[in-house]
Design a protein around this motif. Structure first.
Motif, PDB file in Angstrom:
ATOM      1  N   GLU B  54      -4.625 -11.973  -8.262  1.00 30.87           N
ATOM      2  CA  GLU B  54      -4.454 -12.413  -6.813  1.00 30.87           C
ATOM      3  C   GLU B  54      -4.434 -13.644  -6.658  1.00 30.87           C
ATOM      4  OE1 GLU B  54      -7.643  -9.805  -4.478  1.00 30.87           O
ATOM      5  OE2 GLU B  54      -8.123 -11.807  -3.494  1.00 30.87           O
ATOM      6  N   ARG B  55      -3.702 -14.031  -5.612  1.00 36.34           N
ATOM      7  CA  ARG B  55      -3.708 -15.588  -5.505  1.00 36.34           C
ATOM      8  C   ARG B  55      -4.268 -15.759  -3.971  1.00 36.34           C
ATOM      9  NH1 ARG B  55       1.441 -19.385  -6.605  1.00 36.34           N
ATOM     10  NH2 ARG B  55       0.425 -19.373  -8.495  1.00 36.34           N
ATOM     11  N   ALA B  56      -3.905 -14.997  -3.022  1.00 33.75           N
ATOM     12  CA  ALA B  56      -4.426 -15.484  -1.848  1.00 33.75           C
ATOM     13  C   ALA B  56      -4.736 -13.912  -0.813  1.00 33.75           C
ATOM     14  CB  ALA B  56      -3.371 -16.043  -0.816  1.00 33.75           C
ATOM     15  N   LYS B  57      -5.725 -13.964  -0.113  1.00 34.48           N
ATOM     16  CA  LYS B  57      -6.030 -12.808   0.946  1.00 34.48           C
ATOM     17  C   LYS B  57      -5.981 -13.220   2.038  1.00 34.48           C
ATOM     18  CE  LYS B  57      -9.025  -9.842  -0.868  1.00 34.48           C
ATOM     19  NZ  LYS B  57     -10.359  -9.257  -1.436  1.00 34.48           N
ATOM     20  N   GLY B  58      -5.562 -12.158   2.983  1.00 33.39           N
ATOM     21  CA  GLY B  58      -5.443 -12.493   4.275  1.00 33.39           C
ATOM     22  C   GLY B  58      -6.126 -11.492   5.181  1.00 33.39           C
ATOM     23  N   ASN B  59      -5.567 -10.759   6.215  1.00 34.76           N
ATOM     24  CA  ASN B  59      -6.341  -9.833   6.751  1.00 34.76           C
ATOM     25  C   ASN B  59      -6.379  -8.413   6.256  1.00 34.76           C
ATOM     26  OD1 ASN B  59      -6.760 -12.134   8.863  1.00 34.76           O
ATOM     27  ND2 ASN B  59      -4.558 -11.363   9.560  1.00 34.76           N
ATOM     28  N   ILE B  60      -6.685  -8.341   5.141  1.00 34.61           N
ATOM     29  CA  ILE B  60      -6.667  -6.989   4.363  1.00 34.61           C
ATOM     30  C   ILE B  60      -8.111  -6.358   4.687  1.00 34.61           C
ATOM     31  CG2 ILE B  60      -7.362  -8.025   1.999  1.00 34.61           C
ATOM     32  CD1 ILE B  60      -5.218  -5.617   1.009  1.00 34.61           C
ATOM     33  N   LEU B  61      -7.915  -5.205   5.096  1.00 37.71           N
ATOM     34  CA  LEU B  61      -9.326  -4.409   5.292  1.00 37.71           C
ATOM     35  C   LEU B  61      -9.765  -4.022   3.823  1.00 37.71           C
ATOM     36  CD1 LEU B  61      -7.854  -2.137   8.110  1.00 37.71           C
ATOM     37  CD2 LEU B  61      -9.423  -3.813   8.297  1.00 37.71           C
ATOM     38  N   GLU B  62     -10.936  -3.751   3.972  1.00 37.74           N
ATOM     39  CA  GLU B  62     -11.942  -3.436   2.720  1.00 37.74           C
ATOM     40  C   GLU B  62     -11.405  -1.918   2.269  1.00 37.74           C
ATOM     41  OE1 GLU B  62     -16.050  -5.504   3.077  1.00 37.74           O
ATOM     42  OE2 GLU B  62     -15.956  -3.647   2.621  1.00 37.74           O
ATOM     43  N   ARG B  63     -10.773  -1.110   3.186  1.00 32.05           N
ATOM     44  CA  ARG B  63     -10.256   0.228   2.914  1.00 32.05           C
ATOM     45  C   ARG B  63      -8.873   0.287   2.138  1.00 32.05           C
ATOM     46  NH1 ARG B  63      -8.258   2.504   6.792  1.00 32.05           N
ATOM     47  NH2 ARG B  63      -8.450   1.248   8.444  1.00 32.05           N
ATOM     48  N   PHE B  64      -8.377  -1.057   2.151  1.00 32.66           N
ATOM     49  CA  PHE B  64      -7.097  -1.383   1.539  1.00 32.66           C
ATOM     50  C   PHE B  64      -7.284  -2.029   0.191  1.00 32.66           C
ATOM     51  CE2 PHE B  64      -4.645  -1.674   5.724  1.00 32.66           C
ATOM     52  CZ  PHE B  64      -5.061  -0.202   6.094  1.00 32.66           C
ATOM     53  N   SER B  65      -6.567  -1.835  -0.824  1.00 31.09           N
ATOM     54  CA  SER B  65      -6.533  -2.669  -1.972  1.00 31.09           C
ATOM     55  C   SER B  65      -5.095  -2.583  -2.444  1.00 31.09           C
ATOM     56  CB  SER B  65      -7.618  -1.922  -3.038  1.00 31.09           C
ATOM     57  OG  SER B  65      -6.884  -0.653  -3.467  1.00 31.09           O
ATOM     58  N   ALA B  66      -4.895  -3.690  -3.307  1.00 31.87           N
ATOM     59  CA  ALA B  66      -3.531  -3.792  -3.998  1.00 31.87           C
ATOM     60  C   ALA B  66      -3.638  -4.192  -5.256  1.00 31.87           C
ATOM     61  CB  ALA B  66      -2.788  -4.786  -3.268  1.00 31.87           C
ATOM     62  N   GLN B  67      -2.932  -3.968  -6.230  1.00 30.32           N
ATOM     63  CA  GLN B  67      -2.564  -4.848  -7.610  1.00 30.32           C
ATOM     64  C   GLN B  67      -1.417  -5.054  -7.968  1.00 30.32           C
ATOM     65  OE1 GLN B  67      -4.217  -2.167 -10.690  1.00 30.32           O
ATOM     66  NE2 GLN B  67      -4.170  -0.210  -9.265  1.00 30.32           N
ATOM     67  N   GLN B  68      -1.160  -5.676  -8.944  1.00 28.52           N
ATOM     68  CA  GLN B  68       0.209  -6.041  -9.396  1.00 28.52           C
ATOM     69  C   GLN B  68       0.083  -5.956 -11.035  1.00 28.52           C
ATOM     70  OE1 GLN B  68       1.682 -10.239  -9.493  1.00 28.52           O
ATOM     71  NE2 GLN B  68       3.840  -9.726  -9.491  1.00 28.52           N
ATOM     72  N   PHE B  69       0.885  -5.250 -11.586  1.00 30.83           N
ATOM     73  CA  PHE B  69       0.745  -4.641 -12.875  1.00 30.83           C
ATOM     74  C   PHE B  69       1.496  -5.469 -14.018  1.00 30.83           C
ATOM     75  CE2 PHE B  69      -1.123  -0.650 -12.178  1.00 30.83           C
ATOM     76  CZ  PHE B  69      -0.699  -0.300 -10.922  1.00 30.83           C
ATOM     77  N   PRO B  70       1.403  -5.416 -15.010  1.00 29.85           N
ATOM     78  CA  PRO B  70       1.947  -6.186 -15.864  1.00 29.85           C
ATOM     79  C   PRO B  70       3.619  -6.367 -16.134  1.00 29.85           C
ATOM     80  CG  PRO B  70       0.276  -5.183 -17.251  1.00 29.85           C
ATOM     81  CD  PRO B  70       0.653  -4.475 -15.863  1.00 29.85           C
ATOM     82  N   ASP B  71       4.120  -5.343 -15.439  1.00 37.50           N
ATOM     83  CA  ASP B  71       5.584  -5.283 -15.300  1.00 37.50           C
ATOM     84  C   ASP B  71       5.994  -5.746 -14.241  1.00 37.50           C
ATOM     85  OD1 ASP B  71       6.411  -1.614 -14.165  1.00 37.50           O
ATOM     86  OD2 ASP B  71       5.078  -3.415 -13.384  1.00 37.50           O
ATOM     87  N   LEU B  72       4.953  -6.621 -13.173  1.00 38.46           N
ATOM     88  CA  LEU B  72       5.195  -7.011 -12.048  1.00 38.46           C
ATOM     89  C   LEU B  72       5.497  -6.202 -10.761  1.00 38.46           C
ATOM     90  CD1 LEU B  72       7.271 -10.172 -13.302  1.00 38.46           C
ATOM     91  CD2 LEU B  72       4.877  -9.995 -12.873  1.00 38.46           C
ATOM     92  N   HIS B  73       5.605  -5.082 -11.003  1.00 41.29           N
ATOM     93  CA  HIS B  73       5.633  -4.186  -9.495  1.00 41.29           C
ATOM     94  C   HIS B  73       3.953  -3.974  -9.046  1.00 41.29           C
ATOM     95  CE1 HIS B  73       3.692  -0.406 -11.572  1.00 41.29           C
ATOM     96  NE2 HIS B  73       3.584  -0.109 -10.374  1.00 41.29           N
ATOM     97  N   SER B  74       4.130  -3.640  -7.765  1.00 43.00           N
ATOM     98  CA  SER B  74       2.873  -3.774  -7.108  1.00 43.00           C
ATOM     99  C   SER B  74       2.515  -2.465  -6.506  1.00 43.00           C
ATOM    100  CB  SER B  74       2.951  -5.126  -6.293  1.00 43.00           C
ATOM    101  OG  SER B  74       1.621  -4.989  -5.443  1.00 43.00           O
ATOM    102  N   GLU B  75       1.393  -2.313  -6.041  1.00 42.14           N
ATOM    103  CA  GLU B  75       0.883  -1.096  -5.397  1.00 42.14           C
ATOM    104  C   GLU B  75      -0.203  -1.580  -4.267  1.00 42.14           C
ATOM    105  OE1 GLU B  75       1.740   2.726  -8.747  1.00 42.14           O
ATOM    106  OE2 GLU B  75      -0.340   1.993  -7.900  1.00 42.14           O
TER     107      GLU B  75
END
Lengths: 112, 114
Positions: B54-75
């Motif tokens: 994670e490099r920067a966080k904006g207006n993301i709600l706590e109910r939301f989460s994200a990740q970036q996987f080793p193959d660089l795709h993200s969810e």
């Protein structure tokens, strides 16, 4: 904190007329400046950007923008618009952490 | 075509449910961004990842989460969905995430919460 103001939410203009979309930002310290365009039902794409050097930057489809440090502006202009320019235009500026701060967008409406 | 691929393009779900939005960045891009675009709030930056971190966080709600996987795709995971979460969610990518980089946007995932 850096902020970006696009005063006009919509700009209607006749085809082949000139247009200016205004963008002002709050701090002129070490900024990078961008204009992105969002055509209907598409994602945003870069139109042009200013990083350094000449204060006048141009896009491949006839738009230009001028970095004015004293007025903290980066207005977008085109001398003659076409129906295909119908889109929403977003101005963006980096903040002190080099994150992009986005304006609210301006819808360019071309009238035939 | 920006080279950024997002799935699904459209989804409709009920309040209280959870959904996952998927993004494949442009080939060679290490940084991924998530944005939310709605009529009332405009374009909102949610979060940025660079090479899995994670490099920067904006207006993301706590109910939301994200990740970036080793193959660089993200969810982007959205849970306990509310009507107000209905929006267009964009993924974008850039080469290194540095401030002068051009950001390339996908075509978005339309989420409708009913």
């Amino acid at each position: 904190a850096q902020s970006v103001t696009q005063l006009d939410s919509q700009v209607p203009v006749f085809e082949e007329a000139p247009v200016e979309l205004r963008c002002n930002y709050s701090s002129s310290v070490s900024v990078y400046l961008f204009w992105y365009v969002q055509y209907p039902n598409q994602g945003l794409q870069l139109l042009l950007k200013y990083l350094s050097g000449s204060t006048l930057v141009e896009s491949i489809n006839g738009f230009e923008a001028e970095f004015n440090k004293s007025q903290t502006s980066f207005h977008l202009r085109k001398p003659s618009v076409h129906i295909s320019d119908t889109a929403e235009y977003f101005c963006a500026v980096t903040d002190s952490n080099y994150q992009l701060i986005w304006g609210a967008g301006t819808k360019l409406i071309i009238k035939p | 075509d920006s080279g950024v691929t997002q799935t699904p393009k459209h989804l409709i779900t009920a309040t209280g449910q959870r959904v996952t939005l998927r993004c494949s960045p442009r080939s060679g891009d290490l940084s991924v961004y998530w944005y939310q675009q709605s009529l009332d709030q405009g374009l909102q930056f949610l979060i940025q990842y660079y090479n899995g971190e994670e490099r920067a966080k904006g207006n993301i709600l706590e109910r939301f989460s994200a990740q970036q996987f080793p193959d660089l795709h993200s969810e982007l995971n959205l849970s306990s969905l509310e009507l107000g979460d209905s929006a267009l969610y964009f993924c974008a990518s850039s080469v290194s995430g540095l401030s002068g980089n051009t950001i390339y946007f996908g075509e978005g995932s339309w989420l409708t919460v009913v």
